[in-house]
Design a protein around this motif. Structure first.
Motif, PDB file in Angstrom:
ATOM      1  N   LYS A 149       0.840  -1.206   0.000  1.00  0.00           N
ATOM      2  CA  LYS A 149       0.000   0.000   0.000  1.00  0.00           C
ATOM      3  C   LYS A 149       0.876   1.259   0.000  1.00  0.00           C
ATOM      4  O   LYS A 149       0.649   2.187  -0.778  1.00  0.00           O
ATOM      5  N   PHE A 150       1.909   1.271   0.822  1.00  0.00           N
ATOM      6  CA  PHE A 150       2.758   2.464   0.908  1.00  0.00           C
ATOM      7  C   PHE A 150       3.495   2.729  -0.399  1.00  0.00           C
ATOM      8  O   PHE A 150       3.627   3.868  -0.849  1.00  0.00           O
ATOM      9  N   VAL A 151       3.958   1.663  -1.019  1.00  0.00           N
ATOM     10  CA  VAL A 151       4.738   1.870  -2.239  1.00  0.00           C
ATOM     11  C   VAL A 151       3.816   2.288  -3.395  1.00  0.00           C
ATOM     12  O   VAL A 151       4.214   3.050  -4.275  1.00  0.00           O
ATOM     13  N   ARG A 152       2.565   1.821  -3.357  1.00  0.00           N
ATOM     14  CA  ARG A 152       1.616   2.252  -4.401  1.00  0.00           C
ATOM     15  C   ARG A 152       1.226   3.715  -4.178  1.00  0.00           C
ATOM     16  O   ARG A 152       1.017   4.456  -5.135  1.00  0.00           O
ATOM     17  N   MET A 153       1.150   4.135  -2.915  1.00  0.00           N
ATOM     18  CA  MET A 153       0.909   5.564  -2.646  1.00  0.00           C
ATOM     19  C   MET A 153       2.036   6.388  -3.264  1.00  0.00           C
ATOM     20  O   MET A 153       1.800   7.393  -3.945  1.00  0.00           O
ATOM     21  N   ALA A 154       3.257   5.933  -3.041  1.00  0.00           N
ATOM     22  CA  ALA A 154       4.420   6.667  -3.575  1.00  0.00           C
ATOM     23  C   ALA A 154       4.395   6.682  -5.098  1.00  0.00           C
ATOM     24  O   ALA A 154       4.632   7.726  -5.727  1.00  0.00           O
ATOM     25  N   LEU A 155       4.070   5.547  -5.694  1.00  0.00           N
ATOM     26  CA  LEU A 155       4.062   5.462  -7.154  1.00  0.00           C
ATOM     27  C   LEU A 155       2.985   6.369  -7.758  1.00  0.00           C
ATOM     28  O   LEU A 155       3.237   7.070  -8.739  1.00  0.00           O
ATOM     29  N   ILE A 156       1.806   6.350  -7.168  1.00  0.00           N
ATOM     30  CA  ILE A 156       0.720   7.207  -7.675  1.00  0.00           C
ATOM     31  C   ILE A 156       1.155   8.676  -7.620  1.00  0.00           C
ATOM     32  O   ILE A 156       0.988   9.429  -8.575  1.00  0.00           O
ATOM     33  N   CYS A 157       1.746   9.086  -6.498  1.00  0.00           N
ATOM     34  CA  CYS A 157       2.221  10.478  -6.373  1.00  0.00           C
ATOM     35  C   CYS A 157       3.218  10.814  -7.468  1.00  0.00           C
ATOM     36  O   CYS A 157       3.117  11.844  -8.139  1.00  0.00           O
ATOM     37  N   LYS A 158       4.179   9.948  -7.668  1.00  0.00           N
ATOM     38  CA  LYS A 158       5.243  10.195  -8.656  1.00  0.00           C
ATOM     39  C   LYS A 158       4.672  10.266 -10.069  1.00  0.00           C
ATOM     40  O   LYS A 158       5.035  11.147 -10.857  1.00  0.00           O
ATOM     41  N   LEU A 159       3.809   9.306 -10.426  1.00  0.00           N
ATOM     42  CA  LEU A 159       3.277   9.279 -11.796  1.00  0.00           C
ATOM     43  C   LEU A 159       2.384  10.491 -12.065  1.00  0.00           C
ATOM     44  O   LEU A 159       2.418  11.071 -13.143  1.00  0.00           O
ATOM     45  N   LEU A 160       1.584  10.874 -11.070  1.00  0.00           N
ATOM     46  CA  LEU A 160       0.714  12.036 -11.271  1.00  0.00           C
ATOM     47  C   LEU A 160       1.532  13.316 -11.394  1.00  0.00           C
ATOM     48  O   LEU A 160       1.248  14.177 -12.225  1.00  0.00           O
ATOM     49  N   GLU A 161       2.562  13.416 -10.566  1.00  0.00           N
ATOM     50  CA  GLU A 161       3.455  14.582 -10.631  1.00  0.00           C
ATOM     51  C   GLU A 161       4.053  14.700 -12.028  1.00  0.00           C
ATOM     52  O   GLU A 161       4.035  15.749 -12.652  1.00  0.00           O
ATOM     53  N   GLU A 162       4.546  13.578 -12.516  1.00  0.00           N
ATOM     54  CA  GLU A 162       5.191  13.581 -13.827  1.00  0.00           C
ATOM     55  C   GLU A 162       4.175  13.864 -14.936  1.00  0.00           C
ATOM     56  O   GLU A 162       4.438  14.606 -15.866  1.00  0.00           O
ATOM     57  N   ALA A 163       2.968  13.279 -14.802  1.00  0.00           N
ATOM     58  CA  ALA A 163       1.940  13.494 -15.825  1.00  0.00           C
ATOM     59  C   ALA A 163       1.541  14.964 -15.852  1.00  0.00           C
ATOM     60  O   ALA A 163       1.357  15.553 -16.919  1.00  0.00           O
ATOM     61  N   ASP A 164       1.411  15.568 -14.676  1.00  0.00           N
ATOM     62  CA  ASP A 164       1.029  16.978 -14.626  1.00  0.00           C
ATOM     63  C   ASP A 164       2.065  17.830 -15.345  1.00  0.00           C
ATOM     64  O   ASP A 164       1.747  18.826 -15.983  1.00  0.00           O
ATOM     65  N   ALA A 165       3.310  17.411 -15.258  1.00  0.00           N
ATOM     66  CA  ALA A 165       4.376  18.212 -15.865  1.00  0.00           C
ATOM     67  C   ALA A 165       4.567  17.924 -17.351  1.00  0.00           C
ATOM     68  O   ALA A 165       4.923  18.805 -18.111  1.00  0.00           O
ATOM     69  N   THR A 166       4.330  16.668 -17.753  1.00  0.00           N
ATOM     70  CA  THR A 166       4.768  16.326 -19.115  1.00  0.00           C
ATOM     71  C   THR A 166       3.766  15.677 -20.049  1.00  0.00           C
ATOM     72  O   THR A 166       4.008  15.625 -21.243  1.00  0.00           O
ATOM     73  N   MET A 167       2.688  15.127 -19.557  1.00  0.00           N
ATOM     74  CA  MET A 167       1.860  14.261 -20.412  1.00  0.00           C
ATOM     75  C   MET A 167       1.299  15.040 -21.592  1.00  0.00           C
ATOM     76  O   MET A 167       0.705  16.091 -21.430  1.00  0.00           O
ATOM     77  N   LYS A 168       1.496  14.493 -22.779  1.00  0.00           N
ATOM     78  CA  LYS A 168       0.953  15.154 -23.970  1.00  0.00           C
ATOM     79  C   LYS A 168      -0.524  14.787 -24.071  1.00  0.00           C
ATOM     80  O   LYS A 168      -0.948  13.732 -23.636  1.00  0.00           O
ATOM     81  N   PRO A 169      -1.355  15.648 -24.708  1.00  0.00           N
ATOM     82  CA  PRO A 169      -2.785  15.382 -24.751  1.00  0.00           C
ATOM     83  C   PRO A 169      -3.139  14.077 -25.448  1.00  0.00           C
ATOM     84  O   PRO A 169      -4.002  13.352 -25.015  1.00  0.00           O
ATOM     85  N   ALA A 170      -2.496  13.725 -26.547  1.00  0.00           N
ATOM     86  CA  ALA A 170      -2.844  12.471 -27.216  1.00  0.00           C
ATOM     87  C   ALA A 170      -1.630  11.574 -27.297  1.00  0.00           C
ATOM     88  O   ALA A 170      -0.784  11.717 -28.172  1.00  0.00           O
ATOM     89  N   ALA A 171      -1.542  10.676 -26.352  1.00  0.00           N
ATOM     90  CA  ALA A 171      -0.393   9.780 -26.320  1.00  0.00           C
ATOM     91  C   ALA A 171      -0.541   8.661 -27.349  1.00  0.00           C
ATOM     92  O   ALA A 171       0.405   7.966 -27.657  1.00  0.00           O
ATOM     93  N   ALA A 172      -1.761   8.488 -27.873  1.00  0.00           N
ATOM     94  CA  ALA A 172      -2.029   7.374 -28.779  1.00  0.00           C
ATOM     95  C   ALA A 172      -1.065   7.365 -29.956  1.00  0.00           C
ATOM     96  O   ALA A 172      -0.617   8.410 -30.413  1.00  0.00           O
ATOM     97  N   GLN A 173      -0.737   6.181 -30.400  1.00  0.00           N
ATOM     98  CA  GLN A 173       0.119   5.973 -31.552  1.00  0.00           C
ATOM     99  C   GLN A 173       1.583   6.303 -31.301  1.00  0.00           C
ATOM    100  O   GLN A 173       2.365   6.386 -32.227  1.00  0.00           O
ATOM    101  N   GLN A 174       1.975   6.548 -30.049  1.00  0.00           N
ATOM    102  CA  GLN A 174       3.408   6.734 -29.796  1.00  0.00           C
ATOM    103  C   GLN A 174       4.010   5.387 -29.469  1.00  0.00           C
ATOM    104  O   GLN A 174       4.039   4.970 -28.334  1.00  0.00           O
ATOM    105  N   HIS A 175       4.453   4.680 -30.479  1.00  0.00           N
ATOM    106  CA  HIS A 175       4.942   3.324 -30.244  1.00  0.00           C
ATOM    107  C   HIS A 175       6.433   3.377 -29.967  1.00  0.00           C
ATOM    108  O   HIS A 175       7.253   3.116 -30.824  1.00  0.00           O
ATOM    109  N   GLU A 176       6.763   3.742 -28.736  1.00  0.00           N
ATOM    110  CA  GLU A 176       8.177   3.949 -28.411  1.00  0.00           C
ATOM    111  C   GLU A 176       8.857   2.649 -28.000  1.00  0.00           C
ATOM    112  O   GLU A 176      10.052   2.605 -27.850  1.00  0.00           O
ATOM    113  N   ASN A 177       8.084   1.601 -27.796  1.00  0.00           N
ATOM    114  CA  ASN A 177       8.660   0.410 -27.183  1.00  0.00           C
ATOM    115  C   ASN A 177       9.214  -0.614 -28.153  1.00  0.00           C
ATOM    116  O   ASN A 177       9.629  -1.674 -27.758  1.00  0.00           O
TER     117      ASN A 177
END
Ligand code: NCD
Length: 365
Positions: free
Chosen positions: A290-318
């Motif tokens: 539970k604690f580590v998922r709290m940390a992960l959610i915080c980190k991912l949301l922080e990063e998304a707020d700063a960087t997420m592009k509006p349409a991530a679809a079709q970005q096949h980076e993998n």
């Protein structure tokens, strides 16, 4: 890190930042109670789960956020034939972050190509389970005080156990880790993990058939359940189900500070009489999740707020796109959904599916 699909999506520095944040949350719980006020987590669980789904739910609630979603595919539009990629496009309109568990390998990766919010893989088939890995790492850190210079035994179903696959990937980047694989021949670790993860990172690995012969050497014993639901041959499951059962007698030859981990649920591979042994850390491990998922959610949301592009679809980076080829794995998401075929070459030159890591030719995974 925009999404967490497997352990290697986190750099070692990011992994350590998540663990440090989890430790801070543990010691300053009140400081995080409003952290996600007004944010929503969607839990899309296409496969049964108790602890992982509730752990995500409890994590978001403790951060002051809200949770929506479904706990089985039958109660969602999947039962009407909706694809995973359409579902995440829809859910991206309702939630700020998605945790997905799916029986098809690669489904969360496919979802991440279409979602406009971060996607967390909460387990895909027998492929990967990176948030269990963060749970395991935090537990090792808290129990042993470090995540390096340890001899770790993995016991049970190493073939289908996704928690083992993701944890080995993460451990291969830490120094001084020695791995002992304890499984019957039929449940050996898949070759692609042995070669592309362990050998590639020069992590020493040995294989044995009994836990007794290595017990005194281990710092951590990671027990796993034989994954009944992944077997196509029921007789084989019946033959293998009771191969390893940890008892107080077997534990008597272990180091006094060895730690017993298990991602749970346990079936019969650890007797209840082991639970009162101070080395049995599996229920403490659940709380760490539970604690580590709290940390992960915080980190991912922080990063998304700063960087997420509006349409991530079709970005096949993998991986690189290749329409002419097909993945050989019948339980890969590409077998049932019209997602772009993606492949990458591993160290040995084998072409592998970017979604589930099966080889592109007909050879077994
Ligand atoms: C594991 C899983 O789902 O892979 N459980 C979990 O998430 N805690 C292990 C298992 O089911 O055996």
């Amino acid at each position: 890190m925009k999404h967490l699909i497997d352990s290697s999506d986190l750099s070692l520095a990011e992994e350590s930042a998540v663990i440090e944040l989890a430790l801070d949350i543990i010691s300053h719980r009140d400081a995080y109670r409003e952290k996600c006020r007004g944010r929503k987590l969607a839990t899309l669980f296409y496969e049964p789960s108790t602890r992982t789904r509730l752990s995500f739910t409890a994590a978001m609630m403790e951060l002051g956020g809200n949770v929506l979603g479904f706990a089985d595919a039958a109660s969602s539009s999947v039962s009407k034939g909706e694809t995973v990629t359409d579902t995440v496009r829809v859910v991206s309109c309702f939630a700020d972050i998605i945790a997905m568990r799916h029986f098809k390998e690669g489904a969360p990766l496919a979802a991440s190509h279409y979602a406009t919010v971060p996607v967390i893989n909460a387990g895909d088939g027998s492929h990967a389970h990176p948030t269990q890995t963060l749970t395991d790492l935090l537990t090792i850190r808290r129990e042993k005080g470090r995540i390096d210079n340890l001899t770790i035994g993995f016991c049970g179903d190493l073939r289908y156990g996704r928690t083992v696959h993701s944890l080995l990937r993460a451990l291969s980047r830490h120094s001084g880790i020695e791995v002992v694989l304890i499984s019957p021949e039929e449940l050996r670790l898949p070759e692609y993990i042995l070669h592309n993860v362990c050998e590639r990172h020069n992590m020493p690995v040995s294989e044995v058939r009994t836990m007794e012969e290595v017990m005194p050497r281990l710092d951590v014993l990671y027990m796993t359940r034989v994954q009944k639901e992944r077997f196509t041959d029921e007789a084989q499951f019946e033959r293998l189900r009771d191969t390893y059962i940890l008892t107080p007698e077997k534990l008597s030859s272990a180091k006094s500070d060895m730690v017993v981990l298990h991602p749970l649920p346990r079936v019969n591979e650890i007797t209840q009489s082991v639970d009162s042994d101070p080395r049995a850390a599996y229920f403490r491990q659940v709380e760490n999740g539970k604690f580590v998922r709290m940390a992960l959610i915080c980190k991912l949301l922080e990063e998304a707020d700063a960087t997420m592009k509006p349409a991530a679809a079709q970005q096949h980076e993998n991986g690189c796109r290749c329409e002419a080829m097909h993945c050989s794995n019948p339980v890969c998401i590409t077998a049932t959904e019209d997602v772009a075929p993606l492949f990458h070459r591993d160290e040995n030159g084998t072409l592998r599916c970017a979604y589930c890591e099966a080889s592109a030719d007909a050879e077994a995974k």
